[in-house]
Design a protein around this motif. Structure first.
Motif, PDB file in Angstrom:
ATOM      1  N   ASP A 170      -5.020  -6.229  49.050  1.00 41.49           N
ATOM      2  CA  ASP A 170      -4.183  -4.661  49.863  1.00 41.49           C
ATOM      3  C   ASP A 170      -4.882  -5.652  51.384  1.00 41.49           C
ATOM      4  O   ASP A 170      -6.081  -5.358  51.687  1.00 41.49           O
ATOM      5  CB  ASP A 170      -5.552  -3.806  49.167  1.00 41.49           C
ATOM      6  CG  ASP A 170      -5.746  -2.461  50.070  1.00 41.49           C
ATOM      7  OD1 ASP A 170      -4.534  -2.182  51.050  1.00 41.49           O
ATOM      8  OD2 ASP A 170      -6.933  -1.956  50.365  1.00 41.49           O
ATOM      9  N   THR A 171      -3.107  -5.729  52.169  1.00 40.53           N
ATOM     10  CA  THR A 171      -3.808  -6.374  53.479  1.00 40.53           C
ATOM     11  C   THR A 171      -2.548  -4.575  54.055  1.00 40.53           C
ATOM     12  O   THR A 171      -2.527  -4.137  53.897  1.00 40.53           O
ATOM     13  CB  THR A 171      -3.029  -7.007  53.314  1.00 40.53           C
ATOM     14  OG1 THR A 171      -1.416  -6.775  53.105  1.00 40.53           O
ATOM     15  CG2 THR A 171      -3.323  -8.259  52.593  1.00 40.53           C
ATOM     16  N   ILE A 172      -3.364  -4.618  55.879  1.00 37.04           N
ATOM     17  CA  ILE A 172      -3.658  -3.722  56.308  1.00 37.04           C
ATOM     18  C   ILE A 172      -2.949  -3.850  57.683  1.00 37.04           C
ATOM     19  O   ILE A 172      -3.889  -4.879  58.210  1.00 37.04           O
ATOM     20  CB  ILE A 172      -3.952  -2.509  56.327  1.00 37.04           C
ATOM     21  CG1 ILE A 172      -4.398  -1.513  55.042  1.00 37.04           C
ATOM     22  CG2 ILE A 172      -3.728  -1.003  57.113  1.00 37.04           C
ATOM     23  CD1 ILE A 172      -5.798  -0.445  55.429  1.00 37.04           C
ATOM     24  N   ASN A 173      -1.844  -4.145  58.143  1.00 35.39           N
ATOM     25  CA  ASN A 173      -1.393  -4.337  59.833  1.00 35.39           C
ATOM     26  C   ASN A 173      -0.967  -3.493  60.916  1.00 35.39           C
ATOM     27  O   ASN A 173      -0.354  -2.425  60.429  1.00 35.39           O
ATOM     28  CB  ASN A 173       0.295  -5.335  59.206  1.00 35.39           C
ATOM     29  CG  ASN A 173      -0.378  -6.707  58.357  1.00 35.39           C
ATOM     30  OD1 ASN A 173      -1.100  -7.781  59.055  1.00 35.39           O
ATOM     31  ND2 ASN A 173       0.166  -6.247  57.344  1.00 35.39           N
ATOM     32  N   TYR A 174      -1.717  -4.180  61.925  1.00 36.08           N
ATOM     33  CA  TYR A 174      -1.556  -2.693  63.176  1.00 36.08           C
ATOM     34  C   TYR A 174      -1.357  -3.637  63.987  1.00 36.08           C
ATOM     35  O   TYR A 174      -1.241  -4.653  64.462  1.00 36.08           O
ATOM     36  CB  TYR A 174      -3.054  -2.526  63.374  1.00 36.08           C
ATOM     37  CG  TYR A 174      -3.769  -1.872  62.467  1.00 36.08           C
ATOM     38  CD1 TYR A 174      -3.216  -0.284  62.085  1.00 36.08           C
ATOM     39  CD2 TYR A 174      -4.686  -1.929  61.158  1.00 36.08           C
ATOM     40  CE1 TYR A 174      -3.769   0.233  61.225  1.00 36.08           C
ATOM     41  CE2 TYR A 174      -5.278  -1.261  60.240  1.00 36.08           C
ATOM     42  CZ  TYR A 174      -4.753   0.139  60.583  1.00 36.08           C
ATOM     43  OH  TYR A 174      -5.597   0.662  59.525  1.00 36.08           O
ATOM     44  N   GLU A 175      -0.191  -3.861  64.685  1.00 35.71           N
ATOM     45  CA  GLU A 175       0.422  -4.421  65.813  1.00 35.71           C
ATOM     46  C   GLU A 175      -0.157  -4.499  66.908  1.00 35.71           C
ATOM     47  O   GLU A 175      -0.717  -3.357  67.654  1.00 35.71           O
ATOM     48  CB  GLU A 175       1.843  -3.916  65.729  1.00 35.71           C
ATOM     49  CG  GLU A 175       2.543  -4.771  66.955  1.00 35.71           C
ATOM     50  CD  GLU A 175       4.372  -4.451  66.915  1.00 35.71           C
ATOM     51  OE1 GLU A 175       5.308  -5.499  67.910  1.00 35.71           O
ATOM     52  OE2 GLU A 175       4.937  -3.946  66.506  1.00 35.71           O
TER      53      GLU A 175
ATOM     54  N   LEU B  38      -3.150  -6.936  64.167  1.00 33.80           N
ATOM     55  CA  LEU B  38      -4.246  -7.458  63.457  1.00 33.80           C
ATOM     56  C   LEU B  38      -4.574  -7.049  61.690  1.00 33.80           C
ATOM     57  O   LEU B  38      -3.662  -6.148  61.340  1.00 33.80           O
ATOM     58  CB  LEU B  38      -4.931  -6.526  64.029  1.00 33.80           C
ATOM     59  CG  LEU B  38      -7.242  -6.365  63.574  1.00 33.80           C
ATOM     60  CD1 LEU B  38      -7.606  -7.331  64.022  1.00 33.80           C
ATOM     61  CD2 LEU B  38      -7.571  -4.634  64.048  1.00 33.80           C
ATOM     62  N   GLN B  39      -4.865  -7.721  60.916  1.00 34.19           N
ATOM     63  CA  GLN B  39      -4.700  -8.031  59.233  1.00 34.19           C
ATOM     64  C   GLN B  39      -6.018  -7.736  58.693  1.00 34.19           C
ATOM     65  O   GLN B  39      -6.599  -8.272  59.004  1.00 34.19           O
ATOM     66  CB  GLN B  39      -3.698  -9.020  58.360  1.00 34.19           C
ATOM     67  CG  GLN B  39      -2.985  -8.527  57.538  1.00 34.19           C
ATOM     68  CD  GLN B  39      -2.896 -10.036  56.884  1.00 34.19           C
ATOM     69  OE1 GLN B  39      -3.318 -10.331  56.353  1.00 34.19           O
ATOM     70  NE2 GLN B  39      -1.940  -9.930  56.798  1.00 34.19           N
ATOM     71  N   LEU B  40      -5.861  -6.089  58.316  1.00 32.30           N
ATOM     72  CA  LEU B  40      -7.301  -6.020  57.646  1.00 32.30           C
ATOM     73  C   LEU B  40      -7.058  -6.189  56.020  1.00 32.30           C
ATOM     74  O   LEU B  40      -6.478  -5.729  55.309  1.00 32.30           O
ATOM     75  CB  LEU B  40      -7.444  -4.791  57.830  1.00 32.30           C
ATOM     76  CG  LEU B  40      -7.735  -4.378  58.499  1.00 32.30           C
ATOM     77  CD1 LEU B  40      -8.780  -2.943  58.746  1.00 32.30           C
ATOM     78  CD2 LEU B  40      -9.259  -5.290  59.750  1.00 32.30           C
TER      79      LEU B  40
END
Length: 617
Positions: A409-414, A399-401
Motif C-alpha cells: 500500500d503506497t500513495i504517491n504525491y507529486e 512524496l511516497q507514503l
C-alpha cells in the motif's frame, strides 16, 4: 523420488518469544508436502517446550536436539537429514508468508531452476518495512533467469540464505554447506551455491519476513553486535573464505566484482575504530590487505564518503580517518567551472592530498536534500521549500507514503516545482485510511534513474517539527531519526455499558491494526477488548472485573497508547451499571478522559458517610 517437495530447516536458539509465530507460519503454508526440520542448538530458554508441542501435533515435523555448536553446524545438520527435492533454511525469530514456498517451488518446477530467490521484507514490532539497502533491493525488483553470472554479477549483493530455495542435489554435490563455527556463515554458503548453479530464477514476490529486534533489547541478533571485535573477525573470516573458492572458480573479473560488492559491508562497523585500539588495528590491517587485491578499486558505486574512507585506509592516514569518521558529513555543494563538488572536510586540503574527483557530485545523495519545514495544520501535511542543488537535473519529485500494515500500500504525491529545484507540497490527510502507519519517502527522477530516500531528521532545517499530537495524527521520528506518520482517523459512534459488558461501536473496518484496552490504574494490567465485526469491540465484565479498581479506557496502536477523550464519543454521559455485587461508574476525568470505577455497595455507603462527616467539620 524425494518424499517431500521442500525441506525447511529451522534454526532455534533463544527465540522462545517468537518461535510460535515462526512455526505457525510454516505449518499453515499453502504448499503441500513440506518437511519441517527443527534444530534446537541447546537453547537455554523454554523453546524446547514449544518444539515438543509442535512435534507431537504435526507429523511432518522432525526435531534434532544438538549440543550447542552454533547456527552453521545446526543448519548443516538439518540439511543432512532433509528428504525434500528442494531445501531451505530459516531463523526461528522470522516469519514466512503463507503462500511463499508455493510460489517459489512452482517457479522452480516451471523454470527447472537450481535456486529460486524471492524478496524479503523487514518486520519490526509487528509491522512490515521494505529492505531499502540500495544494492540488495535492486536484486529483487525484477524477475530474471540467470544462466551466466557474468550477465548479472549484482546477484552477489544478496547473501541471505532464507529468501531462497535450493535443489538439495546442488548443495550436496558441490559441498555448499556453512563453515562450522562461523557467525556470518550464510554468505559463504549462498555465494558458493550461486557459482555452481546452472540456473537461478528471481521472483519479485515477498517470500520472507526478517525480524529486526529493537536496538535496546538484551536479546540482540548477531548483526546488531557489529562493534564487537569477535564479530568483526568473523565478518573478515567469512569474506576470506569466499575469496578462496572464488579463486578456485578462476574468473578474475567475477572475483573483482564480488570484492567490490563487499566493500560497503566492510564499512558497517567502521565506528568501532573510535573506541578500541585492538579493533582499530585489526580492522585497518585486514581492510588494507583486502583493498590491495581489488583492481581499479575506485571504479565503484560507493559514493563520496566511503571512497574517502578507502583512500585514507589505502594511504595509511589513520589519524585523518579517525577524524573524518567522527565528523558530520556536512558541507556545501560548490560549482567550479562545469563541475560540482561536495565540500566536505579535507576537500582541497593539501596536507591530505585527496584528489578533487573524490568529492565530485555525480548523483543525488541524502545530505544534499534540504527541507525548510514540515508541519501539519488542520489535517494538511505541508512541505515547505524542498531544495535540491542545481547540479542535479531533477525531472519530478514525489512524496511516497508506504504503509507498514500492508507493504504494498503506497500513495504517491507529486511536488510542485517552484523553479530552481525548489519544491513544495500540500496533502489532505483526511483522505488516508482510518488506521494506518506510514513511512515517508522522497522519490526523485533524473533522466532514466530513480532515487528513493527515507525522509530523515538530517534533511530538515527546522529545530522541531510543528506537529499535531492527538488521537488522529502523529508525525514523529523513529529511533533512527526517520520520519513516519501515524493516522488514527476513526470515530466513536457509541460506548455502551450494560450488566454484562462494555461495548464500543466505531467506524473502524477491521480490528487488526488497533487494540482497545482498559488499563488498571494501579497494577498497570491491560485488559483487551475483543473485536466482533463492523467496528464493534466488546469486553465482558466476567473476564476481568475486580472491586475497588480504576480503569482507564485507551487504545493501542503500534506500541503507542492513547487515552480516549469523553468528547470523542457522541452523547456519552457519566452513568452507572451493576454486575452482580459490583457497581461500575463511567466518568469524565479532570483531563477530559474516559475512566471506569468499580466498587461494592458497602464501600459506596462508607464513602458517602465520610463525605457527610467531612462536610460537617
Amino acid at each position: 523420488m524425494p518424499r517431500y517437495k521442500l525441506s525447511i530447516v529451522v534454526l532455534v536458539y533463544n527465540t522462545e518469544e517468537y518461535l510460535r509465530e515462526c512455526l505457525d507460519s510454516l505449518v499453515y503454508q499453502s504448499l503441500n508436502d513440506i518437511e519441517i526440520i527443527i534444530v534446537n542448538d541447546s537453547s537455554p530458554d523454554d523453546s524446547h517446550v514449544i518444539i515438543e508441542e509442535y512435534k507431537n501435533k504435526y507429523s511432518n515435523i522432525k526435531v534434532i536436539n544438538q549440543v550447542n555448536s552454533g547456527g552453521a553446524v545446526a543448519g548443516n545438520n538439518g540439511l543432512k537429514v532433509a528428504t525434500g527435492e528442494y531445501v531451505t533454511i530459516m531463523d526461528s525469530d522470522d516469519i514466512v508468508p503463507m503462500n511463499a514456498y508455493e510460489k517459489m517451488y512452482t517457479n522452480a518446477i516451471e523454470t527447472n531452476a537450481d535456486i529460486v530467490i524471492g524478496k524479503p521484507n523487514i518486520i519490526v514490532n509487528g509491522s512490515q518495512k521494505e529492505i531499502i539497502y540500495k544494492r540488495e533491493r535492486h536484486v529483487w525488483e525484477k524477475e530474471r533467469i540467470i544462466t551466466d553470472l557474468s550477465d548479472y554479477p549484482e546477484i552477489f549483493y544478496d547473501g541471505f540464505y532464507w529468501n531462497k530455495i535450493y535443489k538439495k542435489d546442488l548443495i550436496f554435490r558441490n559441498d555448499c554447506f556453512m563453515p562450522p563455527g562461523m557467525l556470518y556463515a550464510d554468505r559463504p554458503m549462498v555465494h558458493k551455491a550461486f557459482l555452481f548453479a546452472d540456473k537461478i530464477s528471481i521472483i519479485t514476490d515477498v517470500v520472507y519476513l526478517w525480524r529486526k529486534r529493537e536496538a535496546n533489547t538484551s536479546n540482540q541478533s548477531i548483526t546488531q553486535q557489529k562493534y564487537d571485535i569477535n564479530n568483526l573477525k568473523d565478518r573478515i573470516e567469512s569474506l576470506n573464505y569466499q575469496i578462496d573458492y572464488f579463486e578456485e572458480y578462476s574468473n578474475d573479473d567475477l572475483l573483482t566484482t564480488f570484492l567490490k560488492s563487499n566493500i560497503d559491508r566492510l564499512f558497517f562497523p567502521i565506528k568501532g575504530i573510535l573506541n578500541s585500539i585492538e579493533f582499530r588495528e585489526y580492522y585497518l590491517s585486514e581492510l588494507s590487505k583486502l583493498f590491495s587485491r581489488i583492481k581499479d578499486i575506485y571504479n565503484n558505486d560507493l559514493g563520496i564518503t566511503k571512497n574517502i574512507y578507502v583512500f585514507l585506509i589505502i594511504n595509511k592516514k589513520v589519524k585523518e580517518l579517525i577524524e573524518f569518521v567522527q565528523m558530520d558529513n556536512k558541507g556545501p555543494i560548490i560549482q567550479d567551472k562545469d563541475k560540482f563538488y561536495w565540500a566536505l572536510p579535507y576537500f582541497r586540503d593539501e596536507r591530505i592530498g585527496i584528489p578533487d574527483s573524490f568529492f565530485e557530485v555525480k548523483e543525488l545523495f541524502e545530505s544534499a536534500i534540504k527541507i525548510e519545514e514540515i508541519k501539519i495544520t488542520n489535517s494538511i501535511l505541508n512541505f515547505t521549500k524542498l531544495v535540491i542543488p542545481d547540479s542535479f537535473k531533477i525531472i519530478k519529485v514525489y512524496l511516497q507514503l508506504q504503509s507498514r500494515i500492508n507493504i504494498g500500500d503506497t500513495i504517491n504525491y507529486e511536488f510542485v516545482n517552484n523553479g530552481s529545484n525548489n519544491y513544495s507540497l500540500n496533502i489532505n490527510l483526511d483522505e488516508l485510511h482510518k488506521v494506518n502507519l506510514y513511512d515517508i519517502y522522497l522519490v526523485f527522477y533524473q533522466d532514466k534513474t530513480e532515487k528513493k530516500f527515507r525522509v530523515s531528521k538530517n534533511m530538515l532545517e527546522q529545530e522541531n517539527l510543528s506537529m499535531i499530537r492527538n488521537n488522529s495524527l502523529n508525525l514523529f521520528y523513529t529511533e533512527g531519526n526517520k520520519l513516519s506518520l501515524q493516522v488514527q482517523n476513526f470515530n466513536f459512534q457509541q460506548v455502551i455499558l450494560n450488566s454484562d459488558a462494555i461495548l464500543l461501536k466505531t467506524d473502524i473496518d477491521t480490528g487488526q491494526n488497533i487494540n482497545f484496552i482498559l488499563k488498571d490504574r494501579i497494577t498497570k494490567e491491560k485488559i483487551k477488548f475483543k473485536y466482533l465485526k463492523d467496528g464493534d469491540f466488546i469486553l465482558q465484565w466476567k473476564n476481568f472485573l475486580n472491586t475497588h479498581c480504576f480503569y482507564d479506557l485507551m487504545f493501542e496502536f503500534f506500541g503507542y497508547e492513547y487515552r480516549v477523550k469523553m468528547n470523542s464519543v457522541p452523547n456519552l454521559r457519566e452513568s452507572k451499571v451493576k454486575y452482580r455485587n459490583t457497581h461500575i461508574d463511567i466518568y469524565n476525568t479532570k483531563s477530559g478522559n474516559i475512566s471506569l470505577k468499580s466498587y461494592s455497595k458497602l464501600s459506596n455507603i462508607i464513602n458517602r458517610v465520610k463525605l457527610v462527616l467531612k462536610s460537617k467539620k
